[in-house]
Enzyme design. Structure first.
Site: not given
Ligand code: GLN
Length: 483
Positions: A76, A151, A175
């Site tokens: 990532k 994400s 995410s």
């Molecule tokens: N969807 C969550 C957010 O927008 C989690 C994102 C993540 O785990 N990086 O914060």
């Protein structure tokens, strides 16, 4: 060759059926051919990959072995990679080449993993759809009109489309698990402190945790083995020995106590997903598990608490991007204030700016007690709920997401609608617990995930349950059409 799992690749390399160099070339060609449909990579690292693959082949020829020696992966794009762009999905870091490798990157490289590239992601890991990336949205290989989740959506789409067997992700509020669910993968968020955060660009430091995305629990065990462990560079990393995760896969589930929280099956859950979750429960019962209804009474407060704490930490973490020390700088600043304002205004996208504002507001002198401190108290209540539940059960099971993957753009005008999709995943981050999502079936041709949560440091138990489930089901083997 692209259908092989990490475990199969390790056997193939050991048996000299193919070399890492051959495999790497096949996958790089596949990425070049198919990724334009998906947009799952921000950067490809072909030269590095071929160098690493040849080095791994040489190490094997010298008698070395290891499950990751010569295994192709991707990171990532928030894991720092020395000399390679590390963008975090943001215009702010479009020109940033990290001066060092993240611990996770260095550990996997030392184990012989081959880095094919850096995967697309929501800007600064903020999102659940991978639509907030400066590099454009990622498409779900199961239906190109739908989001892959976020994400870590680039890692998920690439692995689901068989562009490579496994990739790293990070999980601050879901995410890893949520994109795994939406693309038919197995993804694991480890216990907070199990995997070093050093060199992982911070979103919300008390919640962030790196982990594996792969097609099977067996492969998650292999990748996690390479990622986990104490790191003196990360003060929140925990100095506990790392168990042999692959050895934990084969335990019997006879007598395993599975808790199913009654709050999980409330109005917001798609009834078709509820049915698939009940089917997975029946499957685990056949394997000897005992089901018990439990309660997590404070779950309803998790989303509001998370969306105060995560933006508060983000507003602090992202203050370092000021146009001076890292990344984007605006043209012709008139003075220092103009430099800050325009560099941040032009370098950050809308969702990131929204969260910085929410976070700075929640931390401001007048509102700190009302919002931030209150959210921290809720966090403790949520942790206490889990501690009470784990006195009675070994594993908690439920849906990973309330809905399958939505259409690209469908939730863009309503950020709160997207935040609600995190309802099942964020509690594990607030409590610091390990969680795993695995494939449980399909709704309208789109994958659905079942989530398992375990007590601290019981990643092996999660992998054990998921592996036994996968030995008896075939959802995880399904391949999206066209890939
Ligand atoms: N969807 C969550 C957010 O927008 C989690 C994102 C993540 O785990 N990086 O914060």
């Amino acid at each position: 060759m692209h259908q092989l799992t990490l475990a199969e690749i390790a056997r193939g390399l050991a048996d000299k059926k193919f070399s890492s160099e051959e495999l790497t070339k096949v996958l790089l060609a596949r990425i070049a051919q198919l990724d334009p449909q998906l947009n799952s990579f921000i950067s490809l690292t072909e030269d590095l990959a071929l160098t690493q693959a040849k080095a791994a082949d040489a190490r094997r020829a010298n008698g070395e072995s290891g499950a990751l020696l010569g295994a192709p992966i991707a990171h990532k794009d928030l894991f720092c990679t020395q000399g390679i762009r590390t963008s975090c999905g943001s215009k702010m870091l479009d020109n940033f080449k990290a001066p060092y490798d993240a611990t996770v990157v260095a550990k996997l490289a030392a184990a012989g993993a081959v880095t094919l590239g850096k995967t697309n992601m929501d800007e600064f890991a903020m999102g659940s759809a991978n639509e907030s990336s400066y590099y454009g949205a990622v498409k779900n290989p199961w239906n190109l009109e739908h989001v892959p989740g976020g994400s870590s959506g680039g890692s998920a789409a690439a692995v689901a489309a068989r562009l490579l067997p496994a990739a790293t992700g990070t999980d601050t509020g879901g995410s890893i698990r949520q994109p795994a669910a939406l693309t038919n993968l197995t993804g694991l968020k480890p216990t907070y402190g199990r995997v070093s955060r050093w060199g992982m660009i911070a979103y919300a430091s008390s919640l962030d945790q790196g982990g594996p995305l792969a097609r099977t629990a067996e492969d998650c065990a292999i990748l996690l083995q390479g990622m986990a462990g104490f790191d003196q560079n990360d003060s929140t990393s925990i100095d506990e020995p790392v168990p042999d995760y692959s050895a934990s896969l084969n335990g019997s589930l006879q007598g395993l106590r599975i808790g199913v929280p009654k709050e999980y099956f409330s109005a917001g859950l798609d009834p078709r997903i509820a049915e698939l979750i009940h089917n997975s429960i029946k499957e685990l019962e056949k394997l000897g598990a005992v089901i018990k209804e439990i309660s997590l009474p404070n779950m309803q407060h998790a989303i509001p608490a998370y969306y105060v704490i995560a933006p508060a930490e983000a507003s602090s973490n992202l203050s370092r991007f000021d146009g001076v020390r890292f990344g984007y700088r605006c043209e012709d600043p008139k003075n220092l204030e103009d430099l800050y304002k325009r560099s941040r205004g032009e370098g950050f996208g809308t969702e990131v700016q929204r969260r910085i504002m929410v976070g700075a507001y929640a931390l401001s002198a007048g509102y700190y007690d009302a919002y931030y401190l209150k959210a921290q108290k809720i966090r403790r209540l949520i942790k206490n709920d889990f501690m009470a539940a784990f006195n009675e059960v070994d594993i908690i099971l439920g849906p990973t997401t309330p809905n399958p993957a939505w259409k690209l753009g469908a939730k863009n005008s309503d950020p709160v609608a997207a935040y609600l999709e995190d309802v099942y995943t964020i509690t594990a981050n607030l409590a610091g617990l390990p969680g795993l999502s695995m494939p449980a079936g399909f709704v309208d041709g789109l994958p659905v995930g079942v989530q398992l949560l375990a007590p601290y440091f019981q990643e092996g138990r999660l992998l054990n349950v998921a592996h036994q489930y996968q030995l008896n089901t075939d959802w995880h083997t399904r391949t999206p059409t066209g890939f």
